[in-house]
Scaffold this active site. Structure first.
Site, short mmCIF file in Angstrom:
data_model
loop_
_atom_site.label_atom_id
_atom_site.label_comp_id
_atom_site.label_asym_id
_atom_site.label_seq_id
_atom_site.Cartn_x
_atom_site.Cartn_y
_atom_site.Cartn_z
N ASP A 131 42.53 38.49 21.70
CA ASP A 131 42.88 37.33 22.53
C ASP A 131 41.96 36.15 22.28
O ASP A 131 40.95 36.26 21.58
CB ASP A 131 42.87 37.72 24.02
N GLU A 172 47.29 40.77 32.31
CA GLU A 172 46.90 40.85 33.71
C GLU A 172 47.89 41.73 34.48
O GLU A 172 49.01 41.99 34.00
CB GLU A 172 46.91 39.43 34.33
N ASN A 199 40.18 44.27 37.13
CA ASN A 199 41.53 44.38 37.70
C ASN A 199 42.44 45.27 36.84
O ASN A 199 43.65 45.33 37.06
CB ASN A 199 42.17 42.99 37.86
N HIS A 233 42.97 44.94 33.56
CA HIS A 233 43.62 44.33 32.39
C HIS A 233 43.06 44.88 31.09
O HIS A 233 41.92 45.34 31.03
CB HIS A 233 43.56 42.79 32.44
#
Ligand code: F6R
Length: 242
Positions: free
Chosen positions: A67, A142, A135, A137
């Protein structure tokens, strides 16, 4: 999932480096999927050392990063292009022409996602290195991202931007968008190596391993991968049942 629990971050980094080193010894022209963030830095340090000692070479390695932030100049100290130069590429014998990160200017972002996806479709990643967000990810997929997604533009969650604020001067400076491989790209890798350390990852780690497979916890998809190795330190593993 093969789960390995070790004492601390150093041991996690050493074990991960053994796996990557063995991969490069058995297949010198491996295709590596690379991650940024704090987690893989200790691994990259050990790979740099192994390269210096001539145990491994990156001459024939190809790499694809997961990413990149949208809109940060690639020379910005916090861009993932710069991160990779600083933490690995400039310190090993890799051919920069064989390294790939998604392009990230705002004007053409959808075209860049499509182009990166086409590149990925032409190759097969031998070993994909992953960290995990607090979280759940992976990459910048996400919670709520469809499992079928290929490379796409994502609006980052407030929680992710706050987690990453430590690298910037203020929350305002943390980019709001990123370009990321999708879950589908990640799942095509032959071997996935996820590393996690620290208490702040312990809930996500628990859900990844023992929760249901759900788009609400993207890393849970790894339960369905035929060859996933998860290396945790004791703090990241502290919510797992004994
Ligand atoms: C980075 C990436 C992210 C990080 C994750 C954990 O390329 O794709 O998924 O792996 O946010 O970040 P750290 O390691 O900084 O805790």
């Amino acid at each position: 999932m093969n789960i390995v629990i070790l004492k601390n971050y150093d041991e996690v980094s050493s074990k991960a480096s053994e796996i990557v080193i063995n991969q490069l010894i058995s297949k010198p022209n491996s295709v590596l999927g690379l991650a940024t963030g704090s987690t893989p830095i200790g691994l990259y340090k050990r790979l740099i050392q192994a390269n210096k000692e001539n145990k491994i070479s990156f001459k024939d390695v190809k790499s694809f990063n997961l990413d990149e932030y949208i809109g940060l100049d690639i020379k910005h100290p916090q861009s993932y292009h710069q991160f990779m130069m600083d933490n690995l590429f400039s310190k090993v014998d890799i051919n920069l022409a064989n390294t790939h990160l998604p392009q990230n200017d705002v004007e053409n972002m959808n075209e860049h996602a499509e182009a990166y996806n086409k590149l990925l479709a032409k190759t097969k990643i031998d070993l994909q290195i992953l960290g995990i967000g607090s979280n759940g990810h992976i990459g910048f997929n996400e919670p709520g991202t469809p499992f079928g997604n290929e490379t796409f533009i994502v609006e980052l969650e407030e929680k992710t931007r706050k987690d990453n604020m430590r690298f910037f001067n203020s929350l305002d400076e943390v980019p709001k968008y990123a370009i990321t491989m999708g879950i589908k790209n990640i799942m095509r890798s032959k071997h996935i190596l996820l590393l996690a350390s620290g208490i702040e990852k312990s809930d996500a780690v628990y859900q990844m391993i023992h929760g249901e497979v759900t788009e609400n916890l993207p890393a849970s998809i790894l339960q369905l991968h035929p060859h996933a190795t998860v290396i945790l330190d004791e703090k990241a593993a502290s919510k797992l049942p004994l």
